[in-house]
Design a protein around this motif. Sequence first.
Motif, PDB file in Angstrom:
ATOM      1  N   GLU A 125       0.816  -1.231   0.000  1.00 11.41           N
ATOM      2  CA  GLU A 125       0.000   0.000   0.000  1.00 11.41           C
ATOM      3  C   GLU A 125       0.842   1.270   0.000  1.00 11.41           C
ATOM      4  OE1 GLU A 125      -3.888  -0.478   2.198  1.00 11.41           O
ATOM      5  OE2 GLU A 125      -2.717  -2.063   3.153  1.00 11.41           O
ATOM      6  N   VAL A 126       1.853   1.293  -0.857  1.00 10.49           N
ATOM      7  CA  VAL A 126       2.619   2.540  -1.019  1.00 10.49           C
ATOM      8  C   VAL A 126       2.010   3.332  -2.180  1.00 10.49           C
ATOM      9  CG1 VAL A 126       4.750   1.437  -0.201  1.00 10.49           C
ATOM     10  CG2 VAL A 126       4.320   1.604  -2.650  1.00 10.49           C
ATOM     11  N   ASP A 127       2.123   4.648  -2.108  1.00 12.37           N
ATOM     12  CA  ASP A 127       1.570   5.512  -3.168  1.00 12.37           C
ATOM     13  C   ASP A 127       2.697   6.247  -3.881  1.00 12.37           C
ATOM     14  OD1 ASP A 127      -1.133   5.003  -2.616  1.00 12.37           O
ATOM     15  OD2 ASP A 127      -1.030   6.351  -0.880  1.00 12.37           O
ATOM     16  N   ASP A 128       2.362   6.734  -5.060  1.00  7.62           N
ATOM     17  CA  ASP A 128       3.209   7.684  -5.797  1.00  7.62           C
ATOM     18  C   ASP A 128       4.653   7.223  -5.956  1.00  7.62           C
ATOM     19  OD1 ASP A 128       0.967   9.242  -5.794  1.00  7.62           O
ATOM     20  OD2 ASP A 128       1.579  10.425  -4.046  1.00  7.62           O
ATOM     21  N   VAL A 129       4.850   5.965  -6.313  1.00  7.10           N
ATOM     22  CA  VAL A 129       6.224   5.491  -6.552  1.00  7.10           C
ATOM     23  C   VAL A 129       6.765   6.224  -7.774  1.00  7.10           C
ATOM     24  CG1 VAL A 129       7.624   3.509  -7.236  1.00  7.10           C
ATOM     25  CG2 VAL A 129       5.782   3.214  -5.567  1.00  7.10           C
ATOM     26  N   SER A 130       7.975   6.776  -7.647  1.00  9.72           N
ATOM     27  CA  SER A 130       8.598   7.314  -8.859  1.00  9.72           C
ATOM     28  C   SER A 130      10.091   7.006  -8.862  1.00  9.72           C
ATOM     29  CB  SER A 130       8.292   8.802  -9.039  1.00  9.72           C
ATOM     30  OG  SER A 130       9.159   9.559  -8.269  1.00  9.72           O
ATOM     31  N   ILE A 157      17.448  -0.718  -9.919  1.00  9.56           N
ATOM     32  CA  ILE A 157      15.990  -0.774  -9.748  1.00  9.56           C
ATOM     33  C   ILE A 157      15.435  -1.813 -10.721  1.00  9.56           C
ATOM     34  CG2 ILE A 157      13.810   0.501 -10.025  1.00  9.56           C
ATOM     35  CD1 ILE A 157      15.256   3.004  -9.126  1.00  9.56           C
ATOM     36  N   THR A 158      14.488  -2.599 -10.234  1.00  4.83           N
ATOM     37  CA  THR A 158      13.849  -3.555 -11.143  1.00  4.83           C
ATOM     38  C   THR A 158      12.364  -3.229 -11.227  1.00  4.83           C
ATOM     39  OG1 THR A 158      13.538  -5.154  -9.385  1.00  4.83           O
ATOM     40  CG2 THR A 158      15.534  -5.363 -10.680  1.00  4.83           C
ATOM     41  N   GLY A 159      11.893  -3.092 -12.432  1.00  7.71           N
ATOM     42  CA  GLY A 159      10.481  -2.802 -12.689  1.00  7.71           C
ATOM     43  C   GLY A 159       9.744  -4.118 -12.832  1.00  7.71           C
ATOM     44  N   CYS A 160       9.101  -4.561 -11.755  1.00  2.71           N
ATOM     45  CA  CYS A 160       8.322  -5.812 -11.757  1.00  2.71           C
ATOM     46  C   CYS A 160       6.867  -5.451 -11.512  1.00  2.71           C
ATOM     47  CB  CYS A 160       8.820  -6.741 -10.645  1.00  2.71           C
ATOM     48  SG  CYS A 160      10.537  -7.228 -10.824  1.00  2.71           S
ATOM     49  N   ASP A 161       6.440  -4.303 -12.047  1.00  4.33           N
ATOM     50  CA  ASP A 161       5.138  -3.753 -11.686  1.00  4.33           C
ATOM     51  C   ASP A 161       4.072  -3.955 -12.761  1.00  4.33           C
ATOM     52  OD1 ASP A 161       6.738  -2.051 -13.157  1.00  4.33           O
ATOM     53  OD2 ASP A 161       6.145  -0.222 -12.130  1.00  4.33           O
ATOM     54  N   GLY A 162       4.224  -4.999 -13.543  1.00  2.12           N
ATOM     55  CA  GLY A 162       3.156  -5.403 -14.451  1.00  2.12           C
ATOM     56  C   GLY A 162       2.938  -4.446 -15.614  1.00  2.12           C
ATOM     57  N   PHE A 163       1.915  -4.759 -16.403  1.00  2.00           N
ATOM     58  CA  PHE A 163       1.658  -4.017 -17.643  1.00  2.00           C
ATOM     59  C   PHE A 163       1.323  -2.540 -17.383  1.00  2.00           C
ATOM     60  CE2 PHE A 163      -1.365  -2.862 -21.112  1.00  2.00           C
ATOM     61  CZ  PHE A 163      -0.435  -2.876 -22.140  1.00  2.00           C
ATOM     62  N   HIS A 164       0.603  -2.266 -16.272  1.00  2.00           N
ATOM     63  CA  HIS A 164       0.142  -0.897 -16.004  1.00  2.00           C
ATOM     64  C   HIS A 164       1.052  -0.141 -15.046  1.00  2.00           C
ATOM     65  CE1 HIS A 164      -3.569  -1.722 -18.145  1.00  2.00           C
ATOM     66  NE2 HIS A 164      -3.666  -2.843 -17.458  1.00  2.00           N
ATOM     67  N   GLY A 165       2.246  -0.662 -14.784  1.00  2.00           N
ATOM     68  CA  GLY A 165       3.124  -0.057 -13.773  1.00  2.00           C
ATOM     69  C   GLY A 165       3.785   1.250 -14.210  1.00  2.00           C
ATOM     70  N   VAL A 166       4.591   1.809 -13.294  1.00  2.00           N
ATOM     71  CA  VAL A 166       5.234   3.104 -13.569  1.00  2.00           C
ATOM     72  C   VAL A 166       6.650   2.956 -14.130  1.00  2.00           C
ATOM     73  CG1 VAL A 166       4.036   4.536 -11.886  1.00  2.00           C
ATOM     74  CG2 VAL A 166       6.042   3.237 -11.151  1.00  2.00           C
ATOM     75  N   SER A 167       7.259   1.802 -13.917  1.00  2.00           N
ATOM     76  CA  SER A 167       8.687   1.671 -14.245  1.00  2.00           C
ATOM     77  C   SER A 167       8.958   1.870 -15.738  1.00  2.00           C
ATOM     78  CB  SER A 167       9.206   0.291 -13.832  1.00  2.00           C
ATOM     79  OG  SER A 167       8.978   0.094 -12.476  1.00  2.00           O
ATOM     80  N   ARG A 168       8.201   1.123 -16.546  1.00  2.00           N
ATOM     81  CA  ARG A 168       8.422   1.221 -17.996  1.00  2.00           C
ATOM     82  C   ARG A 168       8.170   2.652 -18.473  1.00  2.00           C
ATOM     83  NH1 ARG A 168       4.663  -2.134 -19.494  1.00  2.00           N
ATOM     84  NH2 ARG A 168       3.276  -0.540 -20.287  1.00  2.00           N
ATOM     85  N   GLU A 169       7.150   3.280 -17.881  1.00  2.00           N
ATOM     86  CA  GLU A 169       6.778   4.641 -18.279  1.00  2.00           C
ATOM     87  C   GLU A 169       7.851   5.667 -17.916  1.00  2.00           C
ATOM     88  OE1 GLU A 169       4.260   5.155 -20.171  1.00  2.00           O
ATOM     89  OE2 GLU A 169       3.799   3.018 -20.031  1.00  2.00           O
ATOM     90  N   SER A 170       8.741   5.320 -16.992  1.00  2.00           N
ATOM     91  CA  SER A 170       9.751   6.300 -16.568  1.00  2.00           C
ATOM     92  C   SER A 170      10.981   6.282 -17.490  1.00  2.00           C
ATOM     93  CB  SER A 170      10.154   6.051 -15.116  1.00  2.00           C
ATOM     94  OG  SER A 170      10.888   4.869 -15.039  1.00  2.00           O
ATOM     95  N   ILE A 171      10.975   5.417 -18.478  1.00  2.00           N
ATOM     96  CA  ILE A 171      12.066   5.381 -19.461  1.00  2.00           C
ATOM     97  C   ILE A 171      11.777   6.442 -20.534  1.00  2.00           C
ATOM     98  CG2 ILE A 171      13.208   3.952 -21.213  1.00  2.00           C
ATOM     99  CD1 ILE A 171      12.591   1.512 -19.420  1.00  2.00           C
ATOM    100  N   PRO A 172      12.769   7.297 -20.853  1.00  2.00           N
ATOM    101  CA  PRO A 172      12.488   8.391 -21.800  1.00  2.00           C
ATOM    102  C   PRO A 172      11.963   7.882 -23.145  1.00  2.00           C
ATOM    103  CG  PRO A 172      14.714   8.579 -20.878  1.00  2.00           C
ATOM    104  CD  PRO A 172      14.160   7.277 -20.393  1.00  2.00           C
ATOM    105  N   ALA A 173      11.104   8.704 -23.730  1.00  2.00           N
ATOM    106  CA  ALA A 173      10.519   8.357 -25.037  1.00  2.00           C
ATOM    107  C   ALA A 173      11.636   8.120 -26.049  1.00  2.00           C
ATOM    108  CB  ALA A 173       9.621   9.500 -25.501  1.00  2.00           C
TER     109      ALA A 173
END
Length: 393
Positions: A125-130, A157-173
């Motif tokens: 139950e953590v919020d606002d992971v960035s 850091i390992t992004g294991c946060d599924g399809f809707h997670g924040v990790s992948r989205e934090s990689i620059p376009a």
Amino acid sequence: MNKKTQVGIVGAGPSGLLLSHLLHLEGIDSVVLEARSRKYVEERVRAGVLEQGTVDLLCNTGLGDRLRREGLEHHGIELRFDGRGHRIALSDLTDGRSIWIYGQREVVKDLINTRLVSDGTIHFEVDDVSLTGVDSSSPALSYRKDGTDHNLECDFITGCDGFHGVSRESIPAGVLRTYHHVYPFGWLGILAAVAPSTEELIYAYHDRGFALHSLRSPEISRLYIQVDPDEDINNWPDDRIWEELSVRMATDDGWKLRTGPVLEKGIAPMRSFVVEPMQYGRLFLAGDAAHIVPATGAKGLNLAVHDVHKLSRALTAWYRRGSDEPLKQYSANCLDRVWRVQDFSSFMSLMLHRFSGDDGFKTRLQRAQLKYVCRSEAAARSLAENYVGLPHV
Ligand code: RFL
Ligand code: PHB
């Protein structure tokens, strides 16, 4: 509050939890951050089929007790079409390899228990992971827990946060190449308190659409029917679901589907999705954060397990020997298997689902494919070795 760990893991699904466990066995410290509650992640109904290699890894790393006791080993599956069943003898065709029925819920519960018994850190139950500084040598995770802001400095850091997670989205376009295919159908799945009507999984091809009979235990059945991807679950009262399942799975010799109370139901879309590479700087993506396969091949969880096994080895090489070569190879090594599994899952999906608007051409190809797989040992062996999991891809 400022804290430090070696590997910061986003997501307490099977990938994040297993990675944390494997790293712990190598003496590497990690912290897992999860947006949902422990109850939620332990009760989410998802995968049920574990490949031989997944079971071997879980058993060899101390996670096999309940799996061996309560899991069900299966040596075959049935393909059902034109009113008849055809057994694919998985084990006979693959030198004795098999699959196990053991729900993702159970895998997740075992992992959480094991981590907590070893004093592992999982913050639910953590919020606002960035994520910050992933392209530097000092990446960090910031998050909010119980109203307090935290900063977690990490080596990786390992992004294991599924399809809707924040990790992948934090990689620059522009860094990632994305491959995405959405299939024109979804699966309506139910979990039911009724003894399975079959000993082995049944994949049924029918004019009205695909149906699947799976299970979780001798008392609990798991069943699916193909529906439109934007279908409203409210259109499907329990009686209608059972009726549709019975029609799609009917055989000429009068096979009967047992019905019972529906414990859970939901609709999932079917998609194929891959990003390349699965790494950016000191951020590594694993599991559904990096790829999704349609569920027809029963592979998503197994693929996630493969990723984190490779990643734990690569991180171990870095911490033990200062070698970064395995980390550099991580993405390419995983993607080989990802694409093999995409191909298999797509093959199973295209063979077994009805496509709306088909003028009969696709249907005929599907029947030809189904008959070939059931009549030719070479074709059956190919399906079987992919289904139980290829050992060396
Ligand atoms: P998960 O399980 O999605 O876990 C990701 C976790 O990350 C959390 N999260 C965050 N946490 C912190 N901050 C954020 N911003 C966050 N965003 C997300 C989420 O709450 C979650 O807890 O990904 P993971 O760990 O990579 O595991 C992947 C598997 O769950 C998935 O591949 C399988 O369920 C796929 N799958 C199957 N796989 C198999 O191997 N065999 C099967 O029989 C099988 N059957 C299935 C399936 C998936 C299905 N659906 C629902 C699509 C059957 C179905 C119907
Ligand atoms: C399941 O038991 O949930 C299951 C089984 C086989 C599949 C997909 C899901 O292909």
